[in-house]
Motif scaffolding. Structure first.
Motif, PDB file in Angstrom:
ATOM      1  N   THR A   1      35.676   6.482   7.400  1.00 20.75           N
ATOM      2  CA  THR A   1      36.700   5.563   8.033  1.00 20.75           C
ATOM      3  C   THR A   1      35.757   4.757   8.893  1.00 20.75           C
ATOM      4  O   THR A   1      36.031   3.729   8.894  1.00 20.75           O
ATOM      5  CB  THR A   1      37.629   6.416   8.857  1.00 20.75           C
ATOM      6  N   THR A   2      34.675   5.577   9.685  1.00 21.00           N
ATOM      7  CA  THR A   2      33.931   4.855  10.571  1.00 21.00           C
ATOM      8  C   THR A   2      33.011   3.974   9.820  1.00 21.00           C
ATOM      9  O   THR A   2      32.418   2.741  10.340  1.00 21.00           O
ATOM     10  CB  THR A   2      33.467   5.849  11.500  1.00 21.00           C
ATOM     11  N   SER A   3      32.207   4.479   8.909  1.00 22.87           N
ATOM     12  CA  SER A   3      31.077   3.773   8.316  1.00 22.87           C
ATOM     13  C   SER A   3      31.438   2.735   7.306  1.00 22.87           C
ATOM     14  O   SER A   3      30.955   1.893   7.213  1.00 22.87           O
ATOM     15  CB  SER A   3      30.230   4.637   7.570  1.00 22.87           C
TER      16      SER A   3
ATOM     17  N   ASN B   1      42.668   7.239   8.704  1.00 18.15           N
ATOM     18  CA  ASN B   1      41.795   6.877   9.678  1.00 18.15           C
ATOM     19  C   ASN B   1      42.292   7.005  11.425  1.00 18.15           C
ATOM     20  O   ASN B   1      41.580   7.262  12.316  1.00 18.15           O
ATOM     21  CB  ASN B   1      41.604   5.182   9.654  1.00 18.15           C
TER      22      ASN B   1
ATOM     23  N   CYS C   1      31.729  10.710   6.866  1.00 23.60           N
ATOM     24  CA  CYS C   1      33.088  10.006   7.308  1.00 23.60           C
ATOM     25  C   CYS C   1      32.816   8.572   6.540  1.00 23.60           C
ATOM     26  O   CYS C   1      31.934   7.834   6.880  1.00 23.60           O
ATOM     27  CB  CYS C   1      33.007   9.998   8.825  1.00 23.60           C
TER      28      CYS C   1
ATOM     29  N   CYS D   1      39.731   9.152   5.010  1.00 26.80           N
ATOM     30  CA  CYS D   1      38.209   9.764   5.126  1.00 26.80           C
ATOM     31  C   CYS D   1      37.924  10.221   3.792  1.00 26.80           C
ATOM     32  O   CYS D   1      38.621  11.093   3.417  1.00 26.80           O
ATOM     33  CB  CYS D   1      37.968  10.618   6.236  1.00 26.80           C
TER      34      CYS D   1
ATOM     35  N   CYS E   1      36.121  17.606  10.386  1.00 28.63           N
ATOM     36  CA  CYS E   1      35.197  16.888   9.901  1.00 28.63           C
ATOM     37  C   CYS E   1      33.862  17.511   9.260  1.00 28.63           C
ATOM     38  O   CYS E   1      33.527  18.469   9.669  1.00 28.63           O
ATOM     39  CB  CYS E   1      34.574  16.078  11.106  1.00 28.63           C
TER      40      CYS E   1
ATOM     41  N   ILE F   1      40.482   8.666  14.476  1.00 30.81           N
ATOM     42  CA  ILE F   1      40.453   8.001  15.609  1.00 30.81           C
ATOM     43  C   ILE F   1      41.015   8.707  16.857  1.00 30.81           C
ATOM     44  O   ILE F   1      40.489   8.969  18.073  1.00 30.81           O
ATOM     45  CB  ILE F   1      40.796   6.631  15.669  1.00 30.81           C
TER      46      ILE F   1
END
Length: 153
Positions: A17-19, A32, A15, A25, A11, A36
Motif C-alpha cells: 500500500t505504501t510502496s 490501505n 507492504c 496490501c 504487518c 494508514i
C-alpha cells in the motif's frame, strides 16, 4: 495482563500500500486506509480487521493444506522467531510463514502440514502465488462491496 490483550499489527514487512499504492496490501491483506489509520483504531476495531483477514485466509488455506500438528508449526515459528497471533487460526500463521520464509522451508511435513488430496504434488511456490491472488481477489470483492464509500481518492 493488558499486554496480552493488545492487538499487534498484522504487518509482515511486505507492504504494497505504501510502496505501490495498492488499495489492499499484498502482505497483510489490510485495506490501505486500515494500514494508514491502524494506530488510531480501537482494540475492537483492530480485532474486527484481523478476524476478516483470518476468516478469508483460513477458508483458502484449508482447501489446500491440512495442519496435522499445531505443535510442529508453533515450534518452527518459534525457531524462526516469527511472531504469530495465538487468537488467529494456525492456517493464518502458516500463510504468513510461507509468505515470509518459503525459501527456508524444505518440506511441509517439517511444519506439521501436508497438502489436501486435491493439491497433492503441487508446487508450493506456485500454490502460494495462487493463494495470494485468490486472497487478494476476495479482499478486493469485500472492499468493493462494503467499503467503497470510504475510499480515499
Amino acid at each position: 495482563s493488558l499486554a496480552m490483550n493488545y492487538v499487534k499489527t498484522p504487518c509482515i514487512g511486505i507492504c504494497s500500500t505504501t510502496s505501490l499504492g495498492d488499495k489492499i496490501c499484498r502482505g497483510c491483506k489490510r485495506f490501505n486506509y486500515e494500514v494508514i489509520h491502524w494506530n488510531q483504531y480501537s482494540e475492537e476495531e483492530k480485532r474486527a480487521v484481523l478476524r476478516r483477514i483470518d476468516q478469508l485466509t483460513t477458508q483458502i488455506m484449508e482447501e489446500r493444506f491440512n495442519i496435522f500438528s499445531i505443535e510442529k508449526i508453533q515450534q518452527v515459528l518459534d525457531d524462526f522467531r516469527f511472531f504469530y497471533d495465538p487468537e488467529l487460526s494456525p492456517y493464518c500463521w502458516l500463510h504468513n510463514l510461507l509468505q515470509k520464509r518459503l525459501y527456508r522451508i524444505d518440506s511441509l511435513s517439517e511444519l506439521g502440514v501436508e497438502y489436501t488430496p486435491a493439491y497433492a504434488g503441487a508446487d508450493l511456490k506456485e500454490l502460494l502465488l495462487d493463494i495470494n491472488q485468490q486472497l487478494f481477489d476476495l479482499s478486493q470483492a469485500h472492499f468493493d462491496r462494503y467499503f467503497d464509500n470510504f475510499r480515499e481518492n
